[in-house]
Structures are given as C-alpha cells and as structure tokens.
Design a protein around this motif. Structure first.
Motif, PDB file in Angstrom:
ATOM      1  N   VAL A 145      20.584   4.770   3.728  1.00  0.00           N
ATOM      2  CA  VAL A 145      20.666   3.309   3.673  1.00  0.00           C
ATOM      3  C   VAL A 145      19.900   2.880   2.427  1.00  0.00           C
ATOM      4  N   SER A 146      20.631   2.472   1.395  1.00  0.00           N
ATOM      5  CA  SER A 146      19.998   2.118   0.124  1.00  0.00           C
ATOM      6  C   SER A 146      19.600   0.653   0.058  1.00  0.00           C
ATOM      7  N   GLY A 147      20.391  -0.217   0.688  1.00  0.00           N
ATOM      8  CA  GLY A 147      20.088  -1.646   0.656  1.00  0.00           C
ATOM      9  C   GLY A 147      20.724  -2.361  -0.516  1.00  0.00           C
ATOM     10  N   TYR A 148      20.635  -3.659  -0.480  1.00  0.00           N
ATOM     11  CA  TYR A 148      21.270  -4.533  -1.472  1.00  0.00           C
ATOM     12  C   TYR A 148      20.790  -4.227  -2.889  1.00  0.00           C
ATOM     13  N   ASN A 149      19.484  -4.016  -3.058  1.00  0.00           N
ATOM     14  CA  ASN A 149      18.912  -3.753  -4.375  1.00  0.00           C
ATOM     15  C   ASN A 149      18.598  -2.280  -4.610  1.00  0.00           C
ATOM     16  N   GLY A 150      18.996  -1.424  -3.658  1.00  0.00           N
ATOM     17  CA  GLY A 150      18.639  -0.020  -3.770  1.00  0.00           C
ATOM     18  C   GLY A 150      17.170   0.243  -3.493  1.00  0.00           C
ATOM     19  N   LEU A 151      16.517  -0.689  -2.803  1.00  0.00           N
ATOM     20  CA  LEU A 151      15.072  -0.601  -2.587  1.00  0.00           C
ATOM     21  C   LEU A 151      14.703  -0.426  -1.118  1.00  0.00           C
ATOM     22  N   CYS A 152      15.681  -0.165  -0.265  1.00  0.00           N
ATOM     23  CA  CYS A 152      15.370   0.055   1.148  1.00  0.00           C
ATOM     24  C   CYS A 152      14.400   1.221   1.292  1.00  0.00           C
ATOM     25  N   ALA A 153      13.420   1.069   2.161  1.00  0.00           N
ATOM     26  CA  ALA A 153      12.419   2.108   2.477  1.00  0.00           C
ATOM     27  C   ALA A 153      11.412   2.329   1.350  1.00  0.00           C
ATOM     28  N   GLU A 154      11.236   1.327   0.460  1.00  0.00           N
ATOM     29  CA  GLU A 154      10.117   1.395  -0.489  1.00  0.00           C
ATOM     30  C   GLU A 154       8.858   0.978   0.263  1.00  0.00           C
ATOM     31  N   PHE A 155       8.486   1.805   1.231  1.00  0.00           N
ATOM     32  CA  PHE A 155       7.413   1.454   2.151  1.00  0.00           C
ATOM     33  C   PHE A 155       6.082   1.224   1.441  1.00  0.00           C
ATOM     34  N   GLY A 156       5.840   1.964   0.382  1.00  0.00           N
ATOM     35  CA  GLY A 156       4.555   1.865  -0.299  1.00  0.00           C
ATOM     36  C   GLY A 156       4.275   0.508  -0.876  1.00  0.00           C
ATOM     37  N   HIS A 157       5.322  -0.288  -1.106  1.00  0.00           N
ATOM     38  CA  HIS A 157       5.127  -1.599  -1.720  1.00  0.00           C
ATOM     39  C   HIS A 157       5.258  -2.738  -0.721  1.00  0.00           C
ATOM     40  N   MET A 158       5.161  -2.397   0.563  1.00  0.00           N
ATOM     41  CA  MET A 158       4.896  -3.407   1.576  1.00  0.00           C
ATOM     42  C   MET A 158       3.391  -3.614   1.618  1.00  0.00           C
ATOM     43  N   ARG A 159       2.947  -4.851   1.887  1.00  0.00           N
ATOM     44  CA  ARG A 159       1.520  -5.136   1.870  1.00  0.00           C
ATOM     45  C   ARG A 159       0.865  -4.792   3.213  1.00  0.00           C
ATOM     46  N   LEU A 160      -0.436  -4.591   3.162  1.00  0.00           N
ATOM     47  CA  LEU A 160      -1.190  -4.277   4.363  1.00  0.00           C
ATOM     48  C   LEU A 160      -0.960  -5.332   5.442  1.00  0.00           C
ATOM     49  N   PRO A 161      -0.747  -4.938   6.694  1.00  0.00           N
ATOM     50  CA  PRO A 161      -0.610  -5.903   7.785  1.00  0.00           C
ATOM     51  C   PRO A 161      -1.985  -6.443   8.194  1.00  0.00           C
ATOM     52  N   VAL A 162      -1.979  -7.534   8.945  1.00  0.00           N
ATOM     53  CA  VAL A 162      -3.240  -8.164   9.333  1.00  0.00           C
ATOM     54  C   VAL A 162      -4.114  -7.219  10.145  1.00  0.00           C
ATOM     55  N   ASP A 163      -3.507  -6.339  10.959  1.00  0.00           N
ATOM     56  CA  ASP A 163      -4.295  -5.390  11.744  1.00  0.00           C
ATOM     57  C   ASP A 163      -5.126  -4.473  10.846  1.00  0.00           C
ATOM     58  N   ALA A 164      -4.644  -4.227   9.632  1.00  0.00           N
ATOM     59  CA  ALA A 164      -5.379  -3.348   8.722  1.00  0.00           C
ATOM     60  C   ALA A 164      -6.737  -3.939   8.362  1.00  0.00           C
ATOM     61  N   LEU A 165      -6.805  -5.261   8.293  1.00  0.00           N
ATOM     62  CA  LEU A 165      -8.067  -5.905   7.930  1.00  0.00           C
ATOM     63  C   LEU A 165      -9.097  -5.768   9.048  1.00  0.00           C
ATOM     64  N   GLU A 166      -8.636  -5.647  10.284  1.00  0.00           N
ATOM     65  CA  GLU A 166      -9.563  -5.402  11.388  1.00  0.00           C
ATOM     66  C   GLU A 166     -10.137  -3.992  11.304  1.00  0.00           C
ATOM     67  N   ILE A 167      -9.353  -3.052  10.779  1.00  0.00           N
ATOM     68  CA  ILE A 167      -9.800  -1.663  10.664  1.00  0.00           C
ATOM     69  C   ILE A 167     -10.679  -1.470   9.434  1.00  0.00           C
ATOM     70  N   LEU A 168     -10.278  -2.057   8.320  1.00  0.00           N
ATOM     71  CA  LEU A 168     -10.969  -1.834   7.052  1.00  0.00           C
ATOM     72  C   LEU A 168     -12.022  -2.882   6.750  1.00  0.00           C
TER      73      LEU A 168
END
Length: 303
Positions: A145-168
């Motif tokens: 599954v490549s996606g519209y821009n060919g960027l599907c699953a570029e997981f590394g460039h999703m930002r930290l979720p709010v739960d991460a701030l509770e951990i870090l």
C-alpha cells in the motif's frame, strides 16, 4: 525469473529469484554517482547478463531509499544523486522493453517479509524498521500500500503522541528532524534515538549496542532506560496498530537484533490498545539484509 535490485548510496545489489522465491545468485557493484547514463547502463548491463544466463527476460523490481515517483513522475533519492530528479522507472522500462517497478526500500522490506512462507497467509503485514532511522511498510494481500503520495507507512515522520510526554516528561526536547518538522518519532525510536534518550536522561554518550550489553549484564541504569524505551515504543506503535490493525508486525533494523523487544512488546501494548483489540503477532524479520532486493524482486509476484 525475478530480478530484485537494492540500490543505495554505495552499492547496487542484485538478487535473482525463481518462481519458488528461491535466491539463485547475487551480484554487487558500486553505485555510479556522477552520471545518469552510467547509472542506467549499470542496471541494464546486469539485467542483460542475467537474461542471457537464464535464457529469458526476467521481471525487474528496484528498491531505493527515497520516493520512487514524485507528482512530476521523477525519482527523489538524496543519496542517489546520479538518478534523483530523473524518470528512472520510465527510462528503464523503455530501454529494457519491460515494465520496471520501483518502490521505497522500506516497502520492499515489508513485502519481502509478507511473502515469507510462514507469514504469507496473513492478510495485513506491517513492517517496522528500527535502524539508523525509523521506517516501515504496509502490505495487504501480498501488495504494497503506497498511498496517494507514495508516503504510506512513513512511520518515522509521525510526531510523538501525547502519551509519550507522560513517559518522557512534558519538557522533553522536540528534536528538529531532517524532514523540517519537530518531534518526529524516528528521532526517539531509531537506533540513534535509543542512544539519544540514554544520553538525555543519564548524560552519558553510549551507542545502542553498548547500552544493550549493559542491560544484558543487569546494569540498573540500562534496565531503566530499556523499560522507558519499551514503554515509548508501545504507545507509538499502539497508534499505528489502531490505524492499520495488522495481523503481524515484523521488526527490522539494528534494534531488532535486541530480540527481547519483540518478546516484551505484547505485554506493554495491552494497556494502549482499544479494549476489543487483540494484540497482533510481533515477529523478527526473517531475511535480514537481503530483504531489500528480495522485496524488490517480488514487486512482480501475484501468487
């Protein structure tokens, strides 16, 4: 025959596979950097040699570290300067008189794992690479599954979720990323992110293998660090599992050699998923460094 090319900044690796998905031979040459014609001809020369050796025109798939086709139909790959900005797929298809398929190398990794004999029956396979960076791929019924821009699953460039701030901690620095954003997950979950977190909390600059060795020896600080990293990985991965709901998650990259992560992840995921969610199988990659060319070859597989 299926020809799979894994092309990086230093080498062009070619794997030749038969219809049973068995590797018959592998070739490696240096990647030409200074001339598009030389780059093209290096690939054509290898394909022509294999065609002559096996007596047929094999299918050609290529994995590259970048975007195979921008909106303008051009390749974008910063570490392939000879080819970036050119219509590589179109030019090779014309010159080789067959369809040449090009995909991002992380997608090829995921496809290679999805076609593993054991994983093949899973409808949705998600690949997650925790290496120098963080990437991945999504394969549904044997197709990327490549996606519209060919960027599907570029997981590394999703930002930290709010739960991460509770951990870090809410005051954790939001690191500037090469993509232009801040707080991208790869800067915390990649192999270098693993080391950065250790330095941030303990003011010691150690690489990931050294930290993992200390963890294996029972060193208390390394144990706390790995527990924190695992909790962070779980909350980030939990969002991905909610979005894509895969049957299997396959871990690759340097940190996947720390096999305890795969063993411990399910327990850590239990509290971050929806109550009705079942935790998918977490598995380690089966095909290692060969995954890129193997997945590239399998871009033409249909069954």
């Amino acid at each position: 025959m299926y020809y799979g090319f894994d092309i990086g900044g230093s080498k062009i690796a070619l794997g030749v596979y038969n219809s049973q998905r068995q590797l018959l031979q592998e070739r490696r040459i240096a990647t030409p950097h200074d001339d598009y014609h030389r780059f093209i001809q290096a690939i054509i020369r290898l394909v022509t040699e294999m065609d002559a050796q096996y007596g047929e025109a094999g299918s050609v798939g290529i994995g590259i570290p970048g975007t195979p086709r921008t909106a303008q139909g051009l390749l974008y790959a910063a570490n392939l300067p000879a080819a970036s900005g050119h219509p590589l797929a179109e030019d090779l298809s014309r010159l080789l008189t067959r369809e040449v398929r090009i995909e991002n190398d992380a997608n090829c990794f995921a496809l290679s794992e999805a076609w593993d004999d054991e994983f093949r029956s899973a409808p949705v396979v998600m690949g997650l690479i925790l290496g120098t960076g963080m990437g991945g791929g999504l394969v549904v019924n044997g197709r990327i599954v490549s996606g519209y821009n060919g960027l599907c699953a570029e997981f590394g460039h999703m930002r930290l979720p709010v739960d991460a701030l509770e951990i870090l901690g809410a005051d954790i620095p939001l690191i500037h990323c090469a993509c232009g954003q801040r707080g991208c997950m790869e800067n915390y979950l990649s192999e270098r992110g693993f080391a950065w977190l250790y330095q941030h909390f303990y003011q010691q600059a150690l690489d990931a293998p050294t930290i993992i060795t200390a963890w294996e020896q029972g060193e208390a600080q390394a144990r706390r660090h790995v527990a924190r990293y695992l909790a962070l990985l779980a909350v980030c991965l939990g969002n991905l599992l909610t979005a894509f709901d895969p049957d299997i998650v396959v871990l690759g990259g340097g940190l996947s050699r720390f096999s305890w992560l795969a063993q411990a992840l399910p327990e850590n995921l239990a509290s971050v998923l929806l109550p009705a969610a079942r935790i998918p199988r977490i598995a380690l990659a089966r095909h290692g460094d060969a995954g890129g060319m193997r997945g590239a070859a399998f871009l033409h597989l249909t069954e």
